[in-house]
Design a protein around this motif. Structure first.
Motif, mmCIF file in Angstrom:
data_model
loop_
_atom_site.group_PDB
_atom_site.id
_atom_site.type_symbol
_atom_site.label_atom_id
_atom_site.label_comp_id
_atom_site.label_asym_id
_atom_site.label_seq_id
_atom_site.Cartn_x
_atom_site.Cartn_y
_atom_site.Cartn_z
ATOM 1 N N HIS A 179 47.067 38.941 43.406
ATOM 2 C CA HIS A 179 48.266 38.177 43.760
ATOM 3 C C HIS A 179 47.811 36.813 44.255
ATOM 4 O O HIS A 179 46.606 36.561 44.390
ATOM 5 C CB HIS A 179 49.106 38.932 44.789
ATOM 6 N N LYS A 180 48.761 35.936 44.533
ATOM 7 C CA LYS A 180 48.419 34.546 44.878
ATOM 8 C C LYS A 180 47.595 34.426 46.157
ATOM 9 O O LYS A 180 46.903 33.434 46.359
ATOM 10 C CB LYS A 180 49.674 33.674 44.947
ATOM 11 N N ASP A 181 47.630 35.441 47.022
ATOM 12 C CA ASP A 181 46.846 35.413 48.253
ATOM 13 C C ASP A 181 45.521 36.169 48.127
ATOM 14 O O ASP A 181 44.816 36.347 49.118
ATOM 15 C CB ASP A 181 47.670 35.984 49.415
ATOM 16 N N SER A 182 45.181 36.611 46.920
ATOM 17 C CA SER A 182 43.893 37.273 46.692
ATOM 18 C C SER A 182 42.772 36.270 46.906
ATOM 19 O O SER A 182 42.975 35.055 46.809
ATOM 20 C CB SER A 182 43.808 37.808 45.254
ATOM 21 N N ARG A 183 41.580 36.796 47.147
ATOM 22 C CA ARG A 183 40.412 35.950 47.399
ATOM 23 C C ARG A 183 40.193 34.930 46.275
ATOM 24 O O ARG A 183 39.918 33.780 46.543
ATOM 25 C CB ARG A 183 39.179 36.854 47.558
ATOM 26 N N ARG A 184 40.290 35.361 45.031
ATOM 27 C CA ARG A 184 40.195 34.446 43.885
ATOM 28 C C ARG A 184 41.420 34.696 43.013
ATOM 29 O O ARG A 184 41.402 35.599 42.182
ATOM 30 C CB ARG A 184 38.915 34.722 43.078
ATOM 31 N N PRO A 185 42.486 33.922 43.169
ATOM 32 C CA PRO A 185 43.731 34.207 42.438
ATOM 33 C C PRO A 185 43.701 33.735 40.976
ATOM 34 O O PRO A 185 44.534 32.951 40.526
ATOM 35 C CB PRO A 185 44.796 33.485 43.263
ATOM 36 N N SER A 186 42.696 34.217 40.239
ATOM 37 C CA SER A 186 42.618 33.973 38.796
ATOM 38 C C SER A 186 41.885 35.157 38.189
ATOM 39 O O SER A 186 41.237 35.922 38.899
ATOM 40 C CB SER A 186 41.872 32.669 38.498
ATOM 41 N N SER A 187 42.013 35.310 36.877
ATOM 42 C CA SER A 187 41.340 36.422 36.200
ATOM 43 C C SER A 187 41.175 36.081 34.730
ATOM 44 O O SER A 187 41.613 35.023 34.272
ATOM 45 C CB SER A 187 42.171 37.706 36.346
ATOM 46 N N TRP A 188 40.572 37.002 33.987
ATOM 47 C CA TRP A 188 40.426 36.823 32.539
ATOM 48 C C TRP A 188 41.797 36.801 31.864
ATOM 49 O O TRP A 188 41.948 36.253 30.789
ATOM 50 C CB TRP A 188 39.546 37.923 31.943
ATOM 51 N N GLU B 278 45.684 31.077 36.603
ATOM 52 C CA GLU B 278 46.185 30.952 37.974
ATOM 53 C C GLU B 278 47.232 32.033 38.218
ATOM 54 O O GLU B 278 48.276 32.060 37.558
ATOM 55 C CB GLU B 278 46.809 29.573 38.205
ATOM 56 N N ILE B 279 46.941 32.928 39.130
ATOM 57 C CA ILE B 279 47.855 34.024 39.438
ATOM 58 C C ILE B 279 48.826 33.561 40.523
ATOM 59 O O ILE B 279 48.401 33.140 41.596
ATOM 60 C CB ILE B 279 47.068 35.276 39.867
ATOM 61 N N LYS B 280 50.118 33.624 40.201
ATOM 62 C CA LYS B 280 51.143 33.102 41.109
ATOM 63 C C LYS B 280 52.033 34.190 41.694
ATOM 64 O O LYS B 280 52.901 33.890 42.517
ATOM 65 C CB LYS B 280 52.002 32.077 40.361
ATOM 66 N N ARG B 281 51.828 35.453 41.295
ATOM 67 C CA ARG B 281 52.708 36.512 41.784
ATOM 68 C C ARG B 281 52.474 36.762 43.280
ATOM 69 O O ARG B 281 51.371 36.567 43.780
ATOM 70 C CB ARG B 281 52.530 37.794 40.976
ATOM 71 N N THR B 282 53.516 37.215 43.951
ATOM 72 C CA THR B 282 53.403 37.535 45.374
ATOM 73 C C THR B 282 52.730 38.898 45.528
ATOM 74 O O THR B 282 52.626 39.678 44.562
ATOM 75 C CB THR B 282 54.781 37.603 46.045
ATOM 76 N N GLU C 254 45.494 45.636 31.494
ATOM 77 C CA GLU C 254 46.282 45.296 32.673
ATOM 78 C C GLU C 254 45.472 44.930 33.919
ATOM 79 O O GLU C 254 46.027 44.385 34.865
ATOM 80 C CB GLU C 254 47.232 46.443 33.023
ATOM 81 N N SER C 255 44.171 45.243 33.959
ATOM 82 C CA SER C 255 43.380 44.960 35.160
ATOM 83 C C SER C 255 42.995 43.490 35.222
ATOM 84 O O SER C 255 42.620 42.887 34.216
ATOM 85 C CB SER C 255 42.116 45.812 35.186
ATOM 86 N N ASP C 256 43.046 42.915 36.415
ATOM 87 C CA ASP C 256 42.638 41.529 36.629
ATOM 88 C C ASP C 256 41.138 41.405 36.896
ATOM 89 O O ASP C 256 40.654 40.331 37.210
ATOM 90 C CB ASP C 256 43.422 40.912 37.799
ATOM 91 N N CYS C 257 40.402 42.494 36.766
ATOM 92 C CA CYS C 257 38.949 42.468 36.948
ATOM 93 C C CYS C 257 38.276 42.394 35.580
ATOM 94 O O CYS C 257 38.771 42.970 34.612
ATOM 95 C CB CYS C 257 38.490 43.732 37.677
ATOM 96 N N SER D 91 40.375 41.211 47.495
ATOM 97 C CA SER D 91 40.451 40.906 46.063
ATOM 98 C C SER D 91 41.830 41.157 45.467
ATOM 99 O O SER D 91 42.182 40.581 44.444
ATOM 100 C CB SER D 91 39.423 41.720 45.279
ATOM 101 N N GLY D 92 42.601 42.046 46.082
ATOM 102 C CA GLY D 92 43.924 42.389 45.565
ATOM 103 C C GLY D 92 44.205 43.858 45.777
ATOM 104 O O GLY D 92 43.704 44.478 46.724
ATOM 105 N N LEU D 93 44.999 44.441 44.882
ATOM 106 C CA LEU D 93 45.420 45.839 44.969
ATOM 107 C C LEU D 93 44.728 46.643 43.878
ATOM 108 O O LEU D 93 44.722 46.237 42.720
ATOM 109 C CB LEU D 93 46.945 45.928 44.835
#
Length: 182
Positions: free
Chosen positions: A85-94, A98-102, A131-134, A175-177
């Motif tokens: 989510h936007k407050d994750s340590r690095r709010p971007s992924s493959w 730019e990840i903007k979700r809450t 679906e994974s942001d990793c 990192s996120g959820l």
């Protein structure tokens, strides 16, 4: 042709890192490389392209042995699905530059994934591929073997509490959820 199919902006292509055994993004004319997709990427096309061309067909037992294998020195093997989510340590992924979700939106998404996994509709590994942001998504979320002190504390605590084959409830880290499968 590969560039258009992958949904990347002009000049960008997907390449494979031999050292990390993961795909990355490269722009030949600018001599730029990056782990996250460049701005202007069509993320839906990219998800489809990556699932078809850069995913492990299966997790092979010989690639790491059975969980609890003697000789792993207290290490366990786990896979995960990460929703940032936007407050994750690095709010971007493959998947998204730019990840903007809450955090609330990320929680809603991961709870939907958890419901599909628990109902038997799909497996964590199958879902992680798209679906994974990793970046472990390409390996069906497989993180390989790790020991105490190798991962963020919340992740590690949850993973080590699981029995082989079990899937965690949602685990929150910087990192996120995550959903974790041992």
């Amino acid at each position: 042709m590969q560039k258009a199919d992958a949904g990347l902006p002009a000049g960008w292509e997907v390449r494979h890192s031999n050292s990390k055994n993961l795909p990355y993004y490269f722009n030949e004319s600018q001599k730029l490389s990056r782990w996250e997709p460049p701005p202007g990427t069509d993320t839906e096309k990219l998800k489809t392209y990556m699932a078809e061309h850069h995913s492990a067909p299966e997790i092979r037992p010989e690639a790491g042995g059975a969980n609890g294998n003697p000789g792993n020195n207290g290490k366990i093997r786990a896979s995960h699905l990460l929703v940032k989510h936007k407050d994750s340590r690095r709010p971007s992924s493959w998947r998204e530059a730019e990840i903007k979700r809450t955090k609330e939106e990320a929680m809603s998404i991961i709870l939907g994934h958890e419901a599909r996994i628990r109902s038997g509709q799909t497996s964590l590994g199958q879902l992680a591929v798209s679906e994974s942001d990793c970046s472990s998504a390409r390996k069906m979320g497989d993180l390989g073997f790790f020991g105490k002190g190798d991962m963020q504390k919340e992740f590690e605590d949850a993973a080590f509490q699981l029995k082989p084959g079990d899937v965690s409830r949602v685990v929150e880290t910087a990192s996120g959820l995550h959903l974790i499968e041992r």
